[in-house]
Enzyme design. Structure first.
Site, PDB file in Angstrom:
ATOM      1  N   LYS A 109       7.914 -18.662  18.118  1.00 35.64           N
ATOM      2  CA  LYS A 109       8.854 -18.469  17.001  1.00 35.64           C
ATOM      3  C   LYS A 109      10.287 -18.795  17.471  1.00 35.64           C
ATOM      4  O   LYS A 109      11.051 -19.462  16.771  1.00 35.64           O
ATOM      5  CB  LYS A 109       8.784 -17.029  16.469  1.00 35.64           C
ATOM      6  CG  LYS A 109       7.505 -16.737  15.688  1.00 35.64           C
ATOM      7  CD  LYS A 109       7.340 -15.258  15.322  1.00 35.64           C
ATOM      8  CE  LYS A 109       5.967 -15.017  14.692  1.00 35.64           C
ATOM      9  NZ  LYS A 109       5.707 -13.618  14.324  1.00 35.64           N
ATOM     10  N   GLN A 154       7.516  -7.541  15.660  1.00 40.97           N
ATOM     11  CA  GLN A 154       6.214  -8.151  15.916  1.00 40.97           C
ATOM     12  C   GLN A 154       5.115  -7.082  15.935  1.00 40.97           C
ATOM     13  O   GLN A 154       5.263  -6.033  16.569  1.00 40.97           O
ATOM     14  CB  GLN A 154       6.260  -8.925  17.256  1.00 40.97           C
ATOM     15  CG  GLN A 154       5.000  -9.696  17.589  1.00 40.97           C
ATOM     16  CD  GLN A 154       4.730 -10.867  16.634  1.00 40.97           C
ATOM     17  OE1 GLN A 154       5.646 -11.419  16.018  1.00 40.97           O
ATOM     18  NE2 GLN A 154       3.466 -11.235  16.494  1.00 40.97           N
ATOM     19  N   ASP A 208       9.459 -10.958   7.017  1.00 41.57           N
ATOM     20  CA  ASP A 208       7.994 -10.925   7.098  1.00 41.57           C
ATOM     21  C   ASP A 208       7.376 -10.576   5.741  1.00 41.57           C
ATOM     22  O   ASP A 208       6.178 -10.780   5.529  1.00 41.57           O
ATOM     23  CB  ASP A 208       7.549  -9.829   8.094  1.00 41.57           C
ATOM     24  CG  ASP A 208       7.156 -10.379   9.452  1.00 41.57           C
ATOM     25  OD1 ASP A 208       6.719 -11.542   9.520  1.00 41.57           O
ATOM     26  OD2 ASP A 208       7.273  -9.623  10.435  1.00 41.57           O
TER      27      ASP A 208
HETATM   28  N1  GUN Z   1       1.462 -10.215  14.132  1.00 41.92           N
HETATM   29  C1  GUN Z   1       0.580 -11.146  13.713  1.00 41.92           C
HETATM   30  N2  GUN Z   1       1.101 -11.872  12.694  1.00 41.92           N
HETATM   31  C2  GUN Z   1       2.340 -11.383  12.462  1.00 41.92           C
HETATM   32  C3  GUN Z   1       3.368 -11.730  11.540  1.00 41.92           C
HETATM   33  O1  GUN Z   1       3.242 -12.624  10.701  1.00 41.92           O
HETATM   34  N3  GUN Z   1       4.508 -10.982  11.627  1.00 41.92           N
HETATM   35  C4  GUN Z   1       4.665  -9.979  12.533  1.00 41.92           C
HETATM   36  N4  GUN Z   1       5.800  -9.290  12.530  1.00 41.92           N
HETATM   37  N5  GUN Z   1       3.713  -9.629  13.403  1.00 41.92           N
HETATM   38  C5  GUN Z   1       2.564 -10.332  13.370  1.00 41.92           C
END
Ligand code: GUN
Length: 290
Positions: free
Chosen positions: A54, A98, A121
C-alpha cells in the site's frame, strides 16, 4: 472458453486516471497532495506485506503516506491514542487500521473510534450503514474493486443471480449489499452463503456469478459451478513452506468451464489496492482546508 479478468492491467489504467485527477484537481489548484495514514499493529507477516505494498503504491502515484507501526502486545489504549491523533491531524486526509488486530484488542471499539470522514476503508458503521442505504459514503476497497473489474469488462450484473461465499465485514457482507443494491453497479439477485450454509454447491450450481471469499485454498471446484458462470476469486492463501499463494478457487478445474475468472495473483488483489488510493483521493477532494 474462459476469459481471465486481468486486475493488474485494469489497476494500471485506474492509477493513471487517479494520477490525472490529482494533477488537475489538487496540484493545479495549489492544494496539498493527498495523505494516507496507516496504523499497523504486531508482526503478522501478511499484514506487513500488504501494508508495504500500500505504501509503495501511494509513493508511485504521488500520494503521501505515513505509517505508525505499534509493537506486538501493544495496549488497546495506545492504539486508540494513535487513532485519535490521526482523527485530529488536519494534514491526514484518510487513514486505515490494518486488520486483523491481536485478540486482546476490541476490533469494534477500534473501528468505532475512527472519524467516518477519514475512514477510507469504509468499515465504520456510519459508512457501512450509508452504503446499505444507497447513500454517498466510503465503500470497502475489495467490494469496489470487484464491481469495477466487472463494470470495466462490460459484465452486466443486473438481474443475474450472484452467490457470495463468505460473510466477512471486509468482503462478503459489503459485496452482497452493493451487488443487490438499487444502483447501476447493483440490481443483482444475491444469495449470501457462509459456514452454516448446508450444501453450498446447491446454490453455486445455480449461480450466474460467484464471489468466493472464504480463505480456504481451492474451495470452489469446477463441479460446483454451472457452465459459463462468472467466477471472482478473492482468496489470498499463502501456503506454508512454499513460495506460492493460492486462491479460494481451484483454478484448474474451473478454467475452461467458467466464462470469466479472476486469476490469483493478479485479479482482485491489485483492484483492492487501487481502490484504497481512489478513496484517499476522494477524502482529499472532500477536505475543507487547502
Ligand atoms: N486486512 C485485510 N484486508 C484489509 C483491508 O482492506 N483493510 C484493512 N484495514 N485491513 C485489511
Amino acid at each position: 472458453m474462459t476469459k481471465l479478468l486481468n486486475g493488474n492491467q485494469l489497476a494500471i489504467e485506474i492509477r493513471k486516471e487517479i494520477s490525472k485527477e490529482i494533477e488537475k484537481n489538487i496540484l493545479n489548484q495549489k492544494k496539498r497532495v493527498p495523505h494516507l495514514g496507516i496504523i499497523l499493529t504486531g508482526n503478522d507477516q501478511s499484514s506487513i506485506t500488504y501494508v508495504n505494498s500500500k505504501i509503495k503504491e501511494c509513493k508511485n502515484i504521488g500520494i503521501k503516506s505515513s505509517l505508525v507501526h505499534l509493537p506486538v502486545g501493544c495496549l488497546e489504549n495506545r492504539l486508540l491514542e494513535e487513532i485519535n491523533k490521526m482523527n485530529q491531524n488536519p494534514l491526514i486526509d484518510g487513514f486505515i487500521v490494518q486488520l486483523p488486530l491481536e485478540k486482546h484488542i476490541n476490533q469494534d471499539k477500534i473501528i468505532l473510534s475512527i472519524n467516518p470522514k477519514k475512514d477510507v476503508d469504509g468499515f465504520h458503521p456510519e459508512n457501512f450503514g450509508k452504503m446499505a442505504l444507497n447513500m454517498k459514503a466510503f465503500f470497502p476497497a475489495t467490494a469496489l474493486g470487484i464491481l469495477t473489474l466487472l463494470e470495466r469488462n462490460q459484465i452486466n450484473i443486473s438481474g443475474k443471480h450472484t452467490v457470495v461465499i463468505g460473510r466477512s465485514r471486509i468482503v462478503g457482507s459489503p459485496i452482497s449489499i452493493l451487488m443487490s443494491g438499487k444502483s447501476h453497479l447493483g440490481n443483482s439477485t444475491v444469495t449470501l452463503t457462509h459456514s452454516h450454509t448446508p450444501n453450498i454447491e446447491h446454490y453455486t450450481k445455480q449461480a450466474d456469478i460467484i464471489i468466493v471469499a472464504v480463505g480456504i485454498p481451492e474451495f470452489l471446484k469446477g463441479n460446483m459451478i454451472k457452465k459459463g458462470a462468472i467466477i471472482i476469486d478473492v482468496g489470498i492463501n499463502s501456503i506454508k513452506n512454499e513460495k506460492k499463494i493460492l486462491g479460494d478457487v481451484d483454478f484448474h478445474s474451473v478454467y475452461g468451464k467458467a466464462s470469466y475468472l479472476t486469476p490469483v495473483p493478479g485479479g482482485v488483489g491489485p483492484m483492492t489496492r487501487v481502490m484504497l488510493l481512489k478513496n484517499t483521493l476522494i477524502a482529499a477532494l472532500n477536505r475543507k482546508n487547502k
